[in-house]
Every structure is written in structure tokens, then in C-alpha cells.
Scaffold this motif. Structure first.
Motif, PDB file in Angstrom:
ATOM      1  N   ILE A 190       0.972  -1.190  -0.138  1.00  0.00           N
ATOM      2  CA  ILE A 190      -0.069  -0.160  -0.292  1.00  0.00           C
ATOM      3  C   ILE A 190       1.050   1.206  -0.227  1.00  0.00           C
ATOM      4  CG2 ILE A 190      -1.943   1.607   1.146  1.00  0.00           C
ATOM      5  CD1 ILE A 190      -2.056  -1.335   2.865  1.00  0.00           C
ATOM      6  N   SER A 191       0.437   2.404  -0.741  1.00  0.00           N
ATOM      7  CA  SER A 191       1.037   3.300  -1.145  1.00  0.00           C
ATOM      8  C   SER A 191       0.137   4.374  -0.773  1.00  0.00           C
ATOM      9  CB  SER A 191       1.526   3.578  -1.922  1.00  0.00           C
ATOM     10  OG  SER A 191       2.811   4.943  -2.847  1.00  0.00           O
ATOM     11  N   GLN A 192       1.142   5.319   0.362  1.00  0.00           N
ATOM     12  CA  GLN A 192       0.448   6.417   0.966  1.00  0.00           C
ATOM     13  C   GLN A 192       0.290   7.404  -0.146  1.00  0.00           C
ATOM     14  OE1 GLN A 192       2.047   8.685   3.761  1.00  0.00           O
ATOM     15  NE2 GLN A 192       0.749   9.443   5.293  1.00  0.00           N
ATOM     16  N   ASP A 193       0.882   7.656  -1.248  1.00  0.00           N
ATOM     17  CA  ASP A 193       0.427   8.304  -2.292  1.00  0.00           C
ATOM     18  C   ASP A 193      -0.942   8.473  -2.961  1.00  0.00           C
ATOM     19  OD1 ASP A 193       3.066   9.198  -2.072  1.00  0.00           O
ATOM     20  OD2 ASP A 193       3.594   8.726  -3.727  1.00  0.00           O
ATOM     21  N   TRP A 194      -1.262   6.859  -2.828  1.00  0.00           N
ATOM     22  CA  TRP A 194      -2.571   6.927  -3.258  1.00  0.00           C
ATOM     23  C   TRP A 194      -3.978   7.849  -2.776  1.00  0.00           C
ATOM     24  CZ3 TRP A 194      -1.759   0.481  -2.502  1.00  0.00           C
ATOM     25  CH2 TRP A 194      -0.632   0.202  -3.684  1.00  0.00           C
ATOM     26  N   TYR A 195      -3.413   8.047  -1.820  1.00  0.00           N
ATOM     27  CA  TYR A 195      -4.489   8.670  -0.613  1.00  0.00           C
ATOM     28  C   TYR A 195      -4.394  10.199  -0.859  1.00  0.00           C
ATOM     29  CZ  TYR A 195      -5.198   3.994   1.138  1.00  0.00           C
ATOM     30  OH  TYR A 195      -6.078   2.454   1.283  1.00  0.00           O
ATOM     31  N   ASN A 233       0.202  21.974  -1.461  1.00  0.00           N
ATOM     32  CA  ASN A 233       1.526  21.324  -0.592  1.00  0.00           C
ATOM     33  C   ASN A 233       0.918  19.884  -0.192  1.00  0.00           C
ATOM     34  OD1 ASN A 233       3.782  20.784   0.927  1.00  0.00           O
ATOM     35  ND2 ASN A 233       3.145  22.146   2.671  1.00  0.00           N
ATOM     36  N   LEU A 234       1.358  19.101  -1.383  1.00  0.00           N
ATOM     37  CA  LEU A 234       1.743  17.295  -0.796  1.00  0.00           C
ATOM     38  C   LEU A 234       2.878  16.716  -0.060  1.00  0.00           C
ATOM     39  CD1 LEU A 234       1.429  16.738  -4.819  1.00  0.00           C
ATOM     40  CD2 LEU A 234      -0.468  17.230  -3.291  1.00  0.00           C
ATOM     41  N   ASP A 235       3.378  17.751   0.631  1.00  0.00           N
ATOM     42  CA  ASP A 235       4.065  16.810   1.301  1.00  0.00           C
ATOM     43  C   ASP A 235       4.075  17.681   3.087  1.00  0.00           C
ATOM     44  OD1 ASP A 235       6.723  16.664   0.153  1.00  0.00           O
ATOM     45  OD2 ASP A 235       5.430  17.462  -1.024  1.00  0.00           O
ATOM     46  N   HIS A 236       2.502  17.727   3.363  1.00  0.00           N
ATOM     47  CA  HIS A 236       2.460  18.233   4.498  1.00  0.00           C
ATOM     48  C   HIS A 236       0.976  17.437   4.591  1.00  0.00           C
ATOM     49  CE1 HIS A 236      -0.456  19.890   7.834  1.00  0.00           C
ATOM     50  NE2 HIS A 236       0.775  21.043   8.051  1.00  0.00           N
ATOM     51  N   PRO A 237       1.210  16.499   6.112  1.00  0.00           N
ATOM     52  CA  PRO A 237       0.035  15.843   6.635  1.00  0.00           C
ATOM     53  C   PRO A 237      -1.487  15.966   6.299  1.00  0.00           C
ATOM     54  CG  PRO A 237       2.020  16.324   8.235  1.00  0.00           C
ATOM     55  CD  PRO A 237       2.501  17.358   7.177  1.00  0.00           C
ATOM     56  N   ASN A 238      -2.157  17.388   6.254  1.00  0.00           N
ATOM     57  CA  ASN A 238      -3.044  17.491   6.039  1.00  0.00           C
ATOM     58  C   ASN A 238      -3.671  17.309   4.461  1.00  0.00           C
ATOM     59  OD1 ASN A 238      -4.352  18.127   8.270  1.00  0.00           O
ATOM     60  ND2 ASN A 238      -3.818  20.188   8.165  1.00  0.00           N
ATOM     61  N   ALA A 239      -2.105  16.717   3.612  1.00  0.00           N
ATOM     62  CA  ALA A 239      -2.602  16.657   2.324  1.00  0.00           C
ATOM     63  C   ALA A 239      -2.888  15.393   2.377  1.00  0.00           C
ATOM     64  CB  ALA A 239      -1.223  16.439   1.288  1.00  0.00           C
ATOM     65  N   PHE A 240      -3.371  14.451   3.008  1.00  0.00           N
ATOM     66  CA  PHE A 240      -3.499  12.646   2.535  1.00  0.00           C
ATOM     67  C   PHE A 240      -5.169  12.470   3.210  1.00  0.00           C
ATOM     68  CE2 PHE A 240       1.040  12.413   2.190  1.00  0.00           C
ATOM     69  CZ  PHE A 240       1.496  11.674   1.222  1.00  0.00           C
ATOM     70  N   ASP A 241      -5.963  12.211   2.436  1.00  0.00           N
ATOM     71  CA  ASP A 241      -7.016  11.875   3.522  1.00  0.00           C
ATOM     72  C   ASP A 241      -7.011  10.314   4.891  1.00  0.00           C
ATOM     73  OD1 ASP A 241      -9.639  10.494   4.505  1.00  0.00           O
ATOM     74  OD2 ASP A 241     -10.516   9.949   2.012  1.00  0.00           O
ATOM     75  N   SER A 242      -6.576   9.979   5.253  1.00  0.00           N
ATOM     76  CA  SER A 242      -5.220  10.048   6.437  1.00  0.00           C
ATOM     77  C   SER A 242      -7.266   8.748   7.243  1.00  0.00           C
ATOM     78  CB  SER A 242      -5.089  10.180   7.613  1.00  0.00           C
ATOM     79  OG  SER A 242      -4.079  10.739   7.054  1.00  0.00           O
ATOM     80  N   LYS A 243      -7.749   9.559   6.699  1.00  0.00           N
ATOM     81  CA  LYS A 243      -9.181   8.640   7.876  1.00  0.00           C
ATOM     82  C   LYS A 243      -9.606   7.029   6.516  1.00  0.00           C
ATOM     83  CE  LYS A 243     -13.506   9.584   8.554  1.00  0.00           C
ATOM     84  NZ  LYS A 243     -15.028  10.328   8.827  1.00  0.00           N
ATOM     85  N   LEU A 244      -9.292   7.604   5.398  1.00  0.00           N
ATOM     86  CA  LEU A 244      -9.608   6.752   4.016  1.00  0.00           C
ATOM     87  C   LEU A 244      -8.870   5.395   4.671  1.00  0.00           C
ATOM     88  CD1 LEU A 244     -11.050   4.910   2.178  1.00  0.00           C
ATOM     89  CD2 LEU A 244     -10.078   6.879   0.483  1.00  0.00           C
ATOM     90  N   GLU A 280     -10.392  -1.416  -2.334  1.00  0.00           N
ATOM     91  CA  GLU A 280     -10.515  -0.567  -3.161  1.00  0.00           C
ATOM     92  C   GLU A 280      -9.995   0.964  -2.594  1.00  0.00           C
ATOM     93  OE1 GLU A 280     -12.078  -1.566  -5.861  1.00  0.00           O
ATOM     94  OE2 GLU A 280     -12.712  -3.801  -4.792  1.00  0.00           O
ATOM     95  N   VAL A 281      -9.013   0.761  -3.535  1.00  0.00           N
ATOM     96  CA  VAL A 281      -7.729   1.725  -2.848  1.00  0.00           C
ATOM     97  C   VAL A 281      -7.776   2.749  -3.853  1.00  0.00           C
ATOM     98  CG1 VAL A 281      -5.913   0.495  -1.055  1.00  0.00           C
ATOM     99  CG2 VAL A 281      -6.302   1.063  -4.244  1.00  0.00           C
ATOM    100  N   PRO A 282      -7.829   3.889  -3.539  1.00  0.00           N
ATOM    101  CA  PRO A 282      -7.938   4.568  -4.529  1.00  0.00           C
ATOM    102  C   PRO A 282      -6.299   5.330  -5.751  1.00  0.00           C
ATOM    103  CG  PRO A 282      -7.499   6.215  -2.766  1.00  0.00           C
ATOM    104  CD  PRO A 282      -7.898   4.685  -2.325  1.00  0.00           C
ATOM    105  N   HIS A 283      -6.779   6.378  -7.118  1.00  0.00           N
ATOM    106  CA  HIS A 283      -5.695   6.247  -7.900  1.00  0.00           C
ATOM    107  C   HIS A 283      -5.916   7.748  -8.108  1.00  0.00           C
ATOM    108  CE1 HIS A 283      -3.828   6.745 -11.517  1.00  0.00           C
ATOM    109  NE2 HIS A 283      -3.358   5.850 -11.780  1.00  0.00           N
ATOM    110  N   TYR A 284      -5.118   8.034  -7.601  1.00  0.00           N
ATOM    111  CA  TYR A 284      -4.270   9.356  -7.938  1.00  0.00           C
ATOM    112  C   TYR A 284      -3.315   9.912  -8.491  1.00  0.00           C
ATOM    113  CZ  TYR A 284      -2.416  14.248  -5.998  1.00  0.00           C
ATOM    114  OH  TYR A 284      -3.028  15.437  -5.746  1.00  0.00           O
ATOM    115  N   ASN A 285      -3.949  10.732 -10.016  1.00  0.00           N
ATOM    116  CA  ASN A 285      -2.835  11.163 -11.153  1.00  0.00           C
ATOM    117  C   ASN A 285      -2.556  12.262 -10.247  1.00  0.00           C
ATOM    118  OD1 ASN A 285      -2.212  12.104 -13.801  1.00  0.00           O
ATOM    119  ND2 ASN A 285      -4.109  11.304 -14.633  1.00  0.00           N
ATOM    120  N   PHE A 286      -1.434  12.272 -10.675  1.00  0.00           N
ATOM    121  CA  PHE A 286      -0.032  13.543 -10.411  1.00  0.00           C
ATOM    122  C   PHE A 286       0.329  14.275 -11.724  1.00  0.00           C
ATOM    123  CE2 PHE A 286       1.140  10.060  -6.992  1.00  0.00           C
ATOM    124  CZ  PHE A 286       1.610  11.350  -6.169  1.00  0.00           C
TER     125      PHE A 286
END
Length: 220
Positions: free
Chosen positions: A33-38, A54-65, A80-86
Motif C-alpha cells: 500500500i502506498s500513502q501516495d494513493w491517498y 502542498n503535497l508534503d504536509h500531513p493534511n494533504a492525505f486522506d488519512s481517515k480513508l 478498493e484503494v483510490p488512484h491519484y493522477n500526479f
């Protein structure tokens, strides 16, 4: 299920270490599992606004999911993990189906920095590397894989990546059970780590081992 968390700065070599550990344990026994997916879905913003995120701050992630998914896997349920398009800086409608395995490897820059995520991790690893090496790898990756340019990557590094590394990622090293110096290129440390995780997994499996784990137990 045992959850192994692998953290470290961008370009430190986390993926290399994660791959080595997964191969040692047997990929049939590991769910990656990659945190980047979230990253949070910001598709409602304009592309210009998304590029400034800012993609490097903790708030950038959907940590709840992410936390919900880790708990589901631990309970033996698929996710079912999400997909993030950079390239577009947004979450797509695609998902990837993951089945629970005996071991989950969670890899990401901030998996040890976010308290709620860290609390679910059984074995914590921090992959360390020199800043200049990480920067070079970051430039190469962003240009090759994320539709970025040299100028955009360097600007992002100076404005968000480095400040967030100093504020959140580097301090999270204190929570690590093992630190791998010189990143994924440190083959000796990585191999020793993989062997340690192998034994750790056998002894903390609660008596339930896979065929691969049984073979490992017989060699001890």
C-alpha cells in the motif's frame, strides 16, 4: 495481519526497501500500500490551484480513508484503494482491488508522522538518505513519471518538499524501530532488515503462518 510501515524523505529509496522486504517474505504473502494513493481529492480546484498544493504536509492525505482501509484489511476484508493522477494533481474514478494478506507493507513519506496511522503500524522503518541524493532522484522521477519540468520540481522542492521534510518527516525518525542509512542502495542493511522482518513476521503471526513462513520457521 502484521503492518510494516516504511517512511523516509522523497527519493530516499523507500520503494526499493519495500520491494526487497516483499520479495523476501514472498509476494504472495504481502499486500503493498502506498500513502501516495491517498492524497485528498482536489478535483474541484482548477489545475492552476492544484499545482500550488502542498503535497508534503500531513493534511494533504486522506488519512481517515487510509486508516479505515488498514483496519478492514486487518479484519480480513478486501479494499478498493483510490488512484491519484500526479499529472493532473487529482484523484481519478479508478480504484484497485486489494485482498488481505498475512503482511501489509505501508510505504510513504509521512506514515510515521501521522499519529493515527502510526498507531496501527506494528513494525516501523525509516529509510534515510543524503538530501542531495534525494533531490536528484526527485527531479528524475517527477520529470519522468509526473509530467513535471526541472524548474517546477526545483521550485516545489524549495517551497514545500524541503520545509515539510524538516518539519514532519525528519522528526518522525524518532519513532522508527530500525533506520536504514544511505537509502535503498545500502544492500547490506536492506538485506539484514529483510531477514529481521522475516523472523519478526514468523514470531508475531499469532501461530498462523503461510507456507512460506512455515519454511522459514523450519530453518530457525
Amino acid at each position: 495481519m502484521i503492518i510494516i510501515g516504511i517512511a523516509g524523505g522523497s527519493g530516499a529509496g523507500k520503494t526499493t526497501v519495500a520491494r526487497t522486504v516483499a520479495e523476501r517474505l514472498g509476494e504472495e504473502n504481502v499486500v503493498y500500500i502506498s500513502q501516495d494513493w491517498y492524497y485528498k481529492d482536489r478535483s474541484h480546484l482548477s489545475l492552476e490551484e492544484r499545482e500550488k498544493l502542498n503535497l508534503d504536509h500531513p493534511n494533504a492525505f486522506d488519512s481517515k480513508l487510509l486508516i479505515a482501509h488498514l483496519k478492514q484489511l486487518r479484519q480480513g476484508h478486501p479494499i478498493e484503494v483510490p488512484h491519484y493522477n500526479f499529472s493532473t494533481q487529482s484523484r481519478t474514478t479508478k480504484t484497485m482491488h486489494l485482498e488481505p494478506k498475512s503482511v501489509a507493507i505501508l510505504e510513504g513519506i509521512l506514515v510515521l508522522a501521522i499519529t493515527e496511522v502510526r498507531s496501527l503500524i506494528d513494525f516501523k522503518i525509516f529509510v534515510d538518505a543524503e538530501p542531495d541524493i534525494r533531490l536528484i532522484r526527485r527531479i528524475e522521477r517527477d520529470i519522468r513519471e509526473r509530467n513535471s519540468t526541472y524548474e517546477k520540481t526545483v521550485k516545489r522542492y524549495l517551497t514545500t518538499v524541503k520545509p515539510m521534510h524538516d518539519a514532519f518527516i525528519e522528526p518522525s525518525k524518532i519513532f522508527a524501530d530500525i533506520i536504514v542509512p544511505r537509502g535503498g542502495e545500502n544492500e547490506i542493511a536492506t538485506d539484514m532488515l529483510a531477514e529481521f522482518v522475516e523472523h519478526y513476521t514468523v514470531h508475531h503471526s499469532g501461530g498462523t503462518t503461510t507456507n512460506n513462513e512455515n519454511n522459514l520457521a523450519e530453518t530457525q
